[in-house]
Write a protein that holds these residues in place. Structure first.
Motif, PDB file in Angstrom:
ATOM      1  N   UNK A 167       0.689  -1.161   0.098  1.00  0.00           N
ATOM      2  CA  UNK A 167       0.255  -0.071  -0.207  1.00  0.00           C
ATOM      3  C   UNK A 167       1.048   1.342  -0.190  1.00  0.00           C
ATOM      4  N   UNK A 168       1.965   1.090   1.018  1.00  0.00           N
ATOM      5  CA  UNK A 168       2.601   2.290   0.757  1.00  0.00           C
ATOM      6  C   UNK A 168       3.262   2.168  -0.453  1.00  0.00           C
ATOM      7  N   UNK A 169       4.238   1.351  -1.239  1.00  0.00           N
ATOM      8  CA  UNK A 169       4.920   1.587  -2.062  1.00  0.00           C
ATOM      9  C   UNK A 169       4.190   1.968  -3.458  1.00  0.00           C
ATOM     10  N   UNK A 170       2.277   1.743  -3.224  1.00  0.00           N
ATOM     11  CA  UNK A 170       1.652   2.486  -4.148  1.00  0.00           C
ATOM     12  C   UNK A 170       1.636   3.986  -4.178  1.00  0.00           C
ATOM     13  N   UNK A 229       7.486  -1.940 -11.115  1.00  0.00           N
ATOM     14  CA  UNK A 229       8.345  -2.449  -9.628  1.00  0.00           C
ATOM     15  C   UNK A 229       9.664  -1.910  -9.781  1.00  0.00           C
ATOM     16  N   UNK A 230      10.032  -2.149 -11.014  1.00  0.00           N
ATOM     17  CA  UNK A 230      11.962  -1.711 -11.159  1.00  0.00           C
ATOM     18  C   UNK A 230      11.927   0.213 -10.695  1.00  0.00           C
ATOM     19  N   UNK A 231      10.925   0.766 -11.089  1.00  0.00           N
ATOM     20  CA  UNK A 231      10.828   2.149 -10.460  1.00  0.00           C
ATOM     21  C   UNK A 231      10.557   2.139  -8.765  1.00  0.00           C
ATOM     22  N   UNK A 232       9.695   1.396  -8.825  1.00  0.00           N
ATOM     23  CA  UNK A 232       9.634   1.464  -7.134  1.00  0.00           C
ATOM     24  C   UNK A 232      10.799   0.991  -6.065  1.00  0.00           C
ATOM     25  N   UNK A 252       6.677  -7.550  -5.342  1.00  0.00           N
ATOM     26  CA  UNK A 252       5.771  -9.028  -6.564  1.00  0.00           C
ATOM     27  C   UNK A 252       3.857  -8.660  -5.376  1.00  0.00           C
ATOM     28  N   UNK A 253       3.688  -8.360  -4.545  1.00  0.00           N
ATOM     29  CA  UNK A 253       2.371  -8.511  -3.971  1.00  0.00           C
ATOM     30  C   UNK A 253       2.139  -6.957  -4.505  1.00  0.00           C
ATOM     31  N   UNK A 254       2.644  -5.950  -5.291  1.00  0.00           N
ATOM     32  CA  UNK A 254       2.066  -4.873  -5.796  1.00  0.00           C
ATOM     33  C   UNK A 254       1.600  -5.274  -6.690  1.00  0.00           C
ATOM     34  N   UNK A 255       2.845  -5.394  -8.201  1.00  0.00           N
ATOM     35  CA  UNK A 255       2.385  -5.723  -9.680  1.00  0.00           C
ATOM     36  C   UNK A 255       1.016  -6.997  -9.631  1.00  0.00           C
ATOM     37  N   UNK A 256       0.878  -7.768  -8.104  1.00  0.00           N
ATOM     38  CA  UNK A 256      -0.039  -8.613  -8.532  1.00  0.00           C
ATOM     39  C   UNK A 256      -1.244  -8.114  -8.237  1.00  0.00           C
ATOM     40  N   UNK A 311       5.288 -10.683 -14.523  1.00  0.00           N
ATOM     41  CA  UNK A 311       6.222  -8.965 -14.371  1.00  0.00           C
ATOM     42  C   UNK A 311       6.900  -8.324 -13.684  1.00  0.00           C
ATOM     43  N   UNK A 312       6.426  -8.938 -11.956  1.00  0.00           N
ATOM     44  CA  UNK A 312       7.121  -8.814 -11.538  1.00  0.00           C
ATOM     45  C   UNK A 312       8.201  -9.456 -11.099  1.00  0.00           C
ATOM     46  N   UNK A 313       8.377 -10.460 -11.251  1.00  0.00           N
ATOM     47  CA  UNK A 313       8.833 -10.480 -11.007  1.00  0.00           C
ATOM     48  C   UNK A 313      10.424 -10.571 -12.379  1.00  0.00           C
TER      49      UNK A 313
END
Lengths: 296, 220
Positions: free
Chosen positions: A16-19, A192-195, A221-225, A284-286
């Motif tokens: 949530x914080x990453x988003x 994910x890379x930007x994150x 991983x969870x963010x992408x998912x 994509x996350x991986x």
């Protein structure tokens, strides 16, 4: 695994914080993915519905044989008996012009009023012949050569056209699945890379404290998912509404079109789109994690 | 716990940070490493945290030596350490309690004990009331206390504090040193680097002086 379960709440909180850290970019990506999954869902719905219609028409393998209208009823019955003897013929039904009219009235439902524009019954009496689909060619030839038969109509042409249409939709489906796959992978991987770049300081701290890679990577991983599967869920919901609207628009004026059951189609579509979006989000996350790691 | 024999460290740009360091630290010891800025104090701690590796000589930490690329063993070692960084390395946007708990999440500490340990550590550094305050709203001294609380909650075997009193006034600096000294027990050794020798309490058992990367004196 135990550690993963203990920290599940923390991982969701971190995702949530990453988003939130890059909210606009994440929201734009989320809606973009929802849109491309919606396009895919609609093409898939067209593909599956087309297949259903073809299968339904195939199951209704029958031909209509027209005879001279001045034939006596006895002669028509004798003709029907003769046709019944042909190998591959399952059943021969005598459909009078009145029966044909009634059937059309039932099929058209509310739209049946169009039939009132005709002064006379526009339908001719026919012999409806249910056949074994595998023996279609032989039966057609035999029926055409039978004395008293003037004209034979079969549904091969309709089937061929539907097959062509379904083939085109299937090709479009493959094309869109590929496009959706690539674009989702690129979007998620980039996010994910930007994150990871935005959280480099936190990651370094965790590394110094001894956190394993899996612990550091899991929130990303969870963010992408979440973003991808969320987009998939939104697309599935919108596709459900769109299909309900389309079925109502197509089903009412064309009641004889054998459309698949709406509930089943939407459920199948939703499961497929959500699973596909989750899978693509994970992949994509991986990919994003892998490239970020190799760059650092 | 720490056994360094003739350890030297040269950085890729050619700077020699440490020369022939011989050092032995046993469990339960408190060691001060002093010296002016640039004397090699931080480089020594970096070796002990496996952030750098000896150019020559041998260094064993917790009974084994480490080399570049040994990711798994290095992470395992770091889980046994309690690092206190000059810049605290607290995670912004998270509360004091969250920061302390974050240091424990990947250790073999049961979930139920994590919060208890974190709250106790906060109480020990006198910041229980700040548990739910985001760290960016805390003062310099409070941040240093939180970083010590993060170490305390982890119950490490070796505490490595890099200039923990830097930028603090005398009173706060003495409080921080007192806290770190209080972390020492039979199992846990504490290494503190500082250039502020005047803050070191009298009768400390070990003070090591570094000058230009060379260990000048070691007194017991």
């Amino acid at each position: 695994m135990k550690q993963l379960l203990h920290n599940l709440g923390y991982f969701f909180h971190e995702a949530g914080i990453i988003i939130r850290m890059n909210l606009l970019s994440h929201l734009t990506s989320f809606f973009s993915m929802a849109l491309i999954f919606l396009i895919l869902a609609m093409v898939l719905a067209g593909w599956w519905a087309g297949n259903y219609v073809i299968a339904a028409i195939k199951n209704e393998a029958e031909i209509s044989a027209y005879y001279a209208e001045d034939m006596s009823r006895d002669a028509v019955l004798r003709l029907a008996e003769e046709l019944q003897k042909i190998a591959g013929v399952k059943e021969v039904l005598l459909v009078s012009a009145e029966d044909a009219y009634k059937r059309m009235e039932e099929m058209l439902g509310k739209e049946a009023r169009v039939l009132t524009y005709f002064d006379d019954n526009p339908f001719s009496p026919i012999l409806e012949i249910k056949i074994d689909l595998a023996a279609m060619e032989q039966v057609l030839q035999s029926v055409q050569q039978t004395d008293g038969i003037e004209y034979v109509r079969d549904n091969r042409e309709v089937l061929d056209r539907l097959r062509q249409l379904a083939g085109a939709v299937r090709f479009l489906g493959y094309l869109i699945i590929t496009a959706v796959g690539i674009s989702t992978l690129v979007i998620i991987s980039h996010l994910i890379r930007t994150g990871i770049e935005n959280n480099r300081e936190q990651i370094n701290t965790l590394l110094l404290l001894g956190a394993p890679d899996s612990f550091i990577a899991f929130p990303f991983l969870l963010t992408g998912l979440l973003l991808s599967a969320g987009g998939g869920i939104l697309a599935a919901v919108l596709a459900g509404y769109a299909l309900r609207y389309l079925f109502a628009r197509v089903g009412e004026p064309l009641p004889f079109l054998p459309l698949p059951p709406l509930g089943g189609l939407v459920l199948k579509l939703a499961v497929f789109i959500i699973l596909l979006s989750a899978l693509l989000g994970l992949a994509g996350s991986l990919s994003g994690l892998h490239t970020a790691k190799s760059r650092s | 716990m720490i056994a360094a024999k003739n350890v030297s460290l040269q950085y890729p740009d050619g700077t020699v940070a440490l020369k022939n360091i011989n050092l032995s630290v046993k469990p339960g010891e408190l060691v001060y490493i002093t010296g002016p800025s640039g004397s090699g104090k931080t480089s020594l701690l970096k070796l002990l945290m496996a952030m750098e590796f000896p150019t020559t000589g041998t260094l064993e930490i917790m009974g084994r030596s480490y080399g570049k690329g040994q990711t798994g063993p290095i992470r395992q070692l770091r889980r046994m350490l309690g690092p206190v960084f000059q810049d605290f390395k607290l995670i912004k946007g998270r509360t004091a309690l969250e920061n302390i708990m974050l240091g424990m999440r990947f250790l073999d500490i049961p979930a139920s004990e994590m919060k208890k340990n974190a709250t106790e550590a906060l109480a020990r550094v006198g910041l229980k009331k700040k548990a739910n305050t985001p760290v960016e709203n805390l003062s310099w001294g409070e941040c240093q206390r939180i970083s010590i609380a993060r170490v305390l909650a982890r119950k490490p075997l070796l505490i490595l504090a890099d200039e923990p009193t830097g930028n603090l006034d005398r009173e706060n600096a003495l409080n921080i040193l007192e806290l770190l000294v209080g972390c020492k027990d039979e199992q846990t050794a504490v290494l503190i680097t500082t250039h502020a020798t005047h803050l070191i309490p009298a009768n400390q058992n070990r003070i090591i002086r570094l000058k230009e990367g060379v260990m000048e004196e070691a007194e017991a």
